[in-house]
Motif scaffolding. Structure first.
Motif, PDB file in Angstrom:
ATOM      1  N   PHE A 214       0.287   5.089  20.375  1.00  0.00           N
ATOM      2  CA  PHE A 214      -1.119   5.495  20.354  1.00  0.00           C
ATOM      3  C   PHE A 214      -1.619   5.763  18.937  1.00  0.00           C
ATOM      4  CE2 PHE A 214       0.618   6.740  24.454  1.00  0.00           C
ATOM      5  CZ  PHE A 214      -0.330   6.224  25.340  1.00  0.00           C
ATOM      6  N   GLN A 215      -0.753   5.593  17.939  1.00  0.00           N
ATOM      7  CA  GLN A 215      -1.108   6.015  16.583  1.00  0.00           C
ATOM      8  C   GLN A 215      -1.497   4.884  15.648  1.00  0.00           C
ATOM      9  OE1 GLN A 215       2.400   8.573  15.843  1.00  0.00           O
ATOM     10  NE2 GLN A 215       0.970  10.294  15.787  1.00  0.00           N
ATOM     11  N   ALA A 223       1.452  -6.742  21.038  1.00  0.00           N
ATOM     12  CA  ALA A 223       1.990  -6.206  22.290  1.00  0.00           C
ATOM     13  C   ALA A 223       1.074  -6.464  23.477  1.00  0.00           C
ATOM     14  CB  ALA A 223       2.237  -4.704  22.139  1.00  0.00           C
ATOM     15  N   HIS A 224      -0.243  -6.501  23.216  1.00  0.00           N
ATOM     16  CA  HIS A 224      -1.215  -6.611  24.313  1.00  0.00           C
ATOM     17  C   HIS A 224      -2.027  -7.903  24.202  1.00  0.00           C
ATOM     18  CE1 HIS A 224      -0.003  -2.514  24.856  1.00  0.00           C
ATOM     19  NE2 HIS A 224      -0.626  -2.097  23.775  1.00  0.00           N
ATOM     20  N   ASN A 337       2.675   0.062  30.076  1.00  0.00           N
ATOM     21  CA  ASN A 337       4.026  -0.449  30.323  1.00  0.00           C
ATOM     22  C   ASN A 337       4.437  -1.462  29.270  1.00  0.00           C
ATOM     23  OD1 ASN A 337       6.338  -0.354  32.234  1.00  0.00           O
ATOM     24  ND2 ASN A 337       5.909  -2.532  32.442  1.00  0.00           N
ATOM     25  N   GLU A 338       3.487  -2.224  28.768  1.00  0.00           N
ATOM     26  CA  GLU A 338       3.804  -3.157  27.675  1.00  0.00           C
ATOM     27  C   GLU A 338       4.308  -2.387  26.457  1.00  0.00           C
ATOM     28  OE1 GLU A 338       0.555  -6.676  28.788  1.00  0.00           O
ATOM     29  OE2 GLU A 338       0.019  -5.086  27.369  1.00  0.00           O
ATOM     30  N   ASP A 339       3.661  -1.269  26.144  1.00  0.00           N
ATOM     31  CA  ASP A 339       4.124  -0.434  25.028  1.00  0.00           C
ATOM     32  C   ASP A 339       5.512   0.143  25.316  1.00  0.00           C
ATOM     33  OD1 ASP A 339       2.003  -0.529  23.138  1.00  0.00           O
ATOM     34  OD2 ASP A 339       0.813   0.780  24.417  1.00  0.00           O
ATOM     35  N   SER A 345      13.049  -1.227  24.038  1.00  0.00           N
ATOM     36  CA  SER A 345      13.834  -2.259  23.356  1.00  0.00           C
ATOM     37  C   SER A 345      14.133  -1.844  21.920  1.00  0.00           C
ATOM     38  CB  SER A 345      13.086  -3.597  23.375  1.00  0.00           C
ATOM     39  OG  SER A 345      11.976  -3.597  22.489  1.00  0.00           O
ATOM     40  N   ILE A 346      13.200  -1.146  21.270  1.00  0.00           N
ATOM     41  CA  ILE A 346      13.450  -0.617  19.929  1.00  0.00           C
ATOM     42  C   ILE A 346      14.599   0.381  19.976  1.00  0.00           C
ATOM     43  CG2 ILE A 346      12.510   0.801  18.064  1.00  0.00           C
ATOM     44  CD1 ILE A 346       9.752  -0.392  18.746  1.00  0.00           C
TER      45      ILE A 346
END
Length: 384
Positions: A214-215, A223-224, A337-339, A345-346
């Motif tokens: 969110f930052q 990602a989106h 959910n994409e985030d 995974s990170i």
């Protein structure tokens, strides 16, 4: 709808960015050690400081709809009992009996004038006072006033419930704490909103990874790509440092149409997503016609809880309205959910040794400002 001078300046700034092909930027890169996300000692310090010494949004006013209502929460690692007493005031206590430590209630919410411990039936009112105990003679001349529930600082502001989840002699002036954001929050009229959906997710990643989604808006078209990307200008945002909080204005593409309008007729909210970081772990995410309240809580060095409350102006009265809000809910769950999938995974690769530090770019301003505030708090330079 009238807009504030701050919002007028945000519009002017983004129109200038659109004309110049620029965006807000920090003077330099920031480098953040990977140990931030992997070191159990750092995680323990963060919990002890950030998640005990600072106020955290724990709910919406409508979740305590009337006198004698209560909610409970354990997600912070502290058993919380949050009540609305007979006078309508919000109170918070540890959900722990003062006799032998049993929980007073396991119900997530309810109504009651008193709560009785299931072990020995010590009974407390919603002001935390010990009202009675069976066979009191067996306890001699104990002072019931000294055996009330352990109270925690609690506040109700802007239609939201705030709790500092620890006992402390340090005073907490919530109005001063949130003052940098108060003008905007007051204008939202959140106290008149209703809860459409509330959910809580356990995710396998360090809490910073969830917060960092969110930052910055740099990731929107990565990602989106097939969801949020088209809804906003690509990597063009306005950032206002409200230390330790941050206001982040993300413009919709149609904002450029405002350049041909009289500024007296400008509409801010209809042209921006506003992501408000409320230190240390909350986001008040303002969409064009509804609001999300996010809370991100560490449960381990590689796990966290993501909580969200979706607030809408009024309860759906028609099938059309219900479908509209359900569609918004479905979209946001997909985008989040994409985030989260990327965040998890990170986390899986953090211990591989590929990176010793992460780079926070000059336009990843929220990462830089948020990280600085967290470091200041951990080093004792930031207090309530």
């Amino acid at each position: 709808m009238s807009i504030s001078p701050e919002e007028t300046q945000i519009i002017k700034s983004i129109l200038q960015h659109c004309e110049d092909g620029t965006t807000d930027m920090q003077p330099e890169l920031m480098r953040n050690p990977v140990t931030t996300y992997t070191d159990p000692e750092i995680n323990a310090r963060e919990i002890e400081t950030l998640f005990r010494k600072f106020p955290i949004i724990m709910g919406h006013s409508k979740q305590l709809p009337d006198a004698s209502s209560y909610i409970t929460n354990d997600e912070l690692g502290v058993p919380l009992l949050i009540t609305r007493n007979k006078d309508g005031q919000v109170k918070a206590f540890m959900n722990v009996c003062r006799h032998r430590g049993a929980r007073l209630t396991d119900s997530p919410c309810g109504h009651a004038k008193t709560l009785s411990c299931p072990y020995h039936k010590w009974t407390y009112d919603l002001d935390g006072n010990l009202r009675g105990l069976p066979h009191a003679a067996g306890f001699g001349d104990i002072n019931k006033q000294e055996l009330g529930l352990v109270e925690l600082p609690a506040f109700e502001r802007f239609g939201l419930i705030w709790v500092r989840p620890s006992v402390s002699d340090e005073p907490l002036d919530l109005d001063a704490w949130i003052a940098p954001m108060s003008e905007q929050f007051q204008s939202l009229d959140l106290e008149d909103h209703v809860v459409y959906r509330e959910w809580s997710l356990d995710r396998k990643m360090n809490w910073h990874l969830a917060l960092e989604g969110f930052q910055e808006s740099y990731h929107f078209c990565g990602a989106h790509e097939h969801t949020a990307c088209a809804g906003y200008l690509d990597n063009q945002s306005i950032w206002l440092d409200k230390y330790p909080h941050v206001r982040h204005a993300v413009p919709l593409p149609k904002v450029v149409d405002l350049k041909d309008q009289d500024p007296d007729n400008w509409d801010y909210r209809g042209n921006f997503l506003t992501q408000n970081y409320v230190f240390p772990c909350n986001y008040i995410q303002v969409m064009t016609d509804h609001v999300y309240i996010h809370t991100i809580i560490p449960t381990g060095v590689d796990s966290c809880i993501f909580k969200c409350i979706m607030l809408i102006p009024e309860a759906p009265k028609t099938e059309k309205a219900e479908k509209y809000w359900q569609k918004n809910y479905d979209v946001i769950r997909t985008v989040f959910n994409e985030d989260f999938e990327i965040g998890e995974s990170i986390q899986k690769g953090l211990n591989a040794g590929a990176n010793n530090e992460f780079l926070f770019g000059r336009y990843e301003i929220g990462l830089q400002l948020g990280t600085k505030a967290i470091h200041d708090a951990l080093e004792g330079r930031l207090t309530t």
